[in-house]
Design an enzyme around this catalytic site. Structure first.
Site, PDB file in Angstrom:
ATOM      1  N   ASP A 129       0.484  -1.299  -0.182  1.00 26.64           N
ATOM      2  CA  ASP A 129      -0.229  -0.288  -0.007  1.00 26.64           C
ATOM      3  C   ASP A 129       0.804   1.743  -0.126  1.00 26.64           C
ATOM      4  OD1 ASP A 129       1.499  -0.078   2.338  1.00 26.64           O
ATOM      5  OD2 ASP A 129      -0.406   0.560   3.361  1.00 26.64           O
TER       6      ASP A 129
ATOM      7  N   GLU B 214      -0.948  -1.704   4.932  1.00 26.97           N
ATOM      8  CA  GLU B 214       0.239  -1.658   6.376  1.00 26.97           C
ATOM      9  C   GLU B 214       0.283  -0.638   6.784  1.00 26.97           C
ATOM     10  OE1 GLU B 214       3.774  -1.701   8.894  1.00 26.97           O
ATOM     11  OE2 GLU B 214       3.529  -0.215   7.051  1.00 26.97           O
TER      12      GLU B 214
HETATM   13 NI    NI Z   1       6.538   0.991   5.066  1.00 29.83          NI
END
Ligand code: NI
Length: 400
Positions: free
Chosen positions: A83, A141
């Site tokens: 991401d 994340e």
């Molecule tokens: Ni990172």
């Protein structure tokens, strides 16, 4: 350890321009956490073109690929996150983000490209693999509650014996691998306190219950308490990062809120801190005849690198890149949801330097001008490939 797989470096090297192309494609087309639809499709389609892999979509925007070897053996998972961040890119790179306000400013584009490279290389030498190598392309994340815990819930770690990960670092010289044994990255939690006083005119404090004065006392008292209560050898940070009260000079507000971030390694200390905060808030608001609301949210837990797999990773890096390229890093107070994987199976998470020596090109992670040196990508692919092979050849791990 892996003499029977000839010319592995050549194989990785021949992939390099492709890995860079993948990385640039991902960099140009970043997507925010939990919204990685096109990224996941790109990863899935690319993996599908390799053949030899069993593919699945554990969650809406994540991808898993299984390389099942010709002989029985243990399962090693390799993880990359995919991401991007809500940042407007200012690098002026020819492959800058095409999505306004979204940028790969943490290097996850590189992580994904490296893991694709490793999947390609390993899938071409499938006959040398015993057991299974599982490639985890994780979404989200950067945003709590994180994608890793969703993937664990979806079963991606079932049957896995160990997991490894890697983070590129723009703050570390190119090609240097940072290894940490044991606690490596902190748990990161947040808290917010709302003090409900009684507002009034700034000139007549005796008629009000001033929540500003109480907040000031509380922040000092919590900070001091933590520094006195916790063993100094423990790494703990509590930072108050926000305060909101009145926006006028002559008004005492009804309420003041403040909050911040708590970083810890020790699970016991982590559990105690919200209790300590509440003791102070309760005591001081009671003494001042007012009330409060307290909110505490657990974020990612700490990443703890397991001894045996970390030692294998370190040996692999030394063997491949030389001892001078490997250093023992200090635990960092940043957090990572790799912990969701390493909480359930033995794990190792390392850092790989991708920083430029030119200060004009060297910016921290999450900065609009963040850049990585692409030479690091080939090293990252080698790290994944060599560790995977060493793992499967290491006698102590192989199922009889
Ligand atoms: Ni990172």
């Amino acid at each position: 350890m892996i003499e029977n797989v000839a010319n592995l470096e050549d194989l990785v090297s021949s992939m390099n321009s492709q890995v860079i192309k993948w990385r640039r494609h991902l960099h140009e087309n970043p997507e925010l956490s939990f919204q990685e639809t096109q990224t996941a499709k790109f990863v899935y389609d690319t993996l599908e073109s390799f053949g030899n892999l069993e593919l699945s979509r554990p969650t809406k925007t994540s991808v898993m690929a299984r390389l099942i070897g010709s002989k029985k053996g243990n399962v090693l998972a390799l993880r990359a996150d995919m991401d991007a961040l809500p940042i407007q890119e200012e690098t002026n790179l020819p492959f800058s983000s095409k999505n306004s306000g979204v940028m790969h400013a943490c290097g996850h584009d590189g992580h994904t490209a490296m893991l694709l490279g490793a999947a390609k290389v390993l899938s071409t030498i499938k006959e040398h693999i015993s057991g299974e190598i599982r490639f985890i392309f994780q979404h989200a994340e950067e945003l709590i509650p994180g994608g890793a815990q969703e993937m664990v819930k979806a079963g991606v770690t079932e049957g896995v014996n160990a997991v490894i990960g890697l983070h590129l670092s723009s703050q570390t010289p190119l090609g240097r691998f940072g290894i940490i044994y044991g606690p490596a990255m902190a748990a990161a939690d947040t808290f917010n306190v709302l003090i409900k006083g009684k507002g009034g005119h700034a000139s007549r404090p005796q008629e009000a219950i001033d929540p500003v004065a109480i907040a000031v006392q509380l922040i000092n008292s919590i900070n001091q308490f933590i520094s006195r209560k916790v063993n100094p050898a423990q790494r703990v940070v509590l930072s108050v990062t926000q305060i909101q009260g009145s926006n006028a000079h002559n008004i005492i507000p009804d309420t003041v809120s403040f909050g911040g971030s708590i970083r810890t390694f020790d699970p016991e200390v982590r559990k105690q801190i919200p209790k300590w905060i509440e003791q102070h808030v309760k005591g001081l608001t009671e003494a001042n005849e007012c009330t409060y609301e307290l909110k505490h949210d657990y974020g990612y837990s700490s990443v703890v690198n397991e001894q045996k797999i970390t030692s294998l990773v370190e040996q692999t890096i030394i063997e491949e890149f030389g001892k001078e390229q490997c250093y023992h890093a200090e635990p960092v107070m940043g957090s990572e949801d790799f912990s969701a994987f390493s909480n359930v199976v033995p794990g190792c998470f390392v850092f790989l330097g991708a920083g430029s020596e030119n200060p004009i090109e060297n910016f921290p992670h999450h900065h609009p001008r963040f850049m990585i040196r692409e030479e690091a990508l080939e090293m990252g692919v080698l790290y994944y490939v060599k560790t995977a092979l060493n793992y499967h050849f290491a006698q102590e791990y192989v199922s009889q």
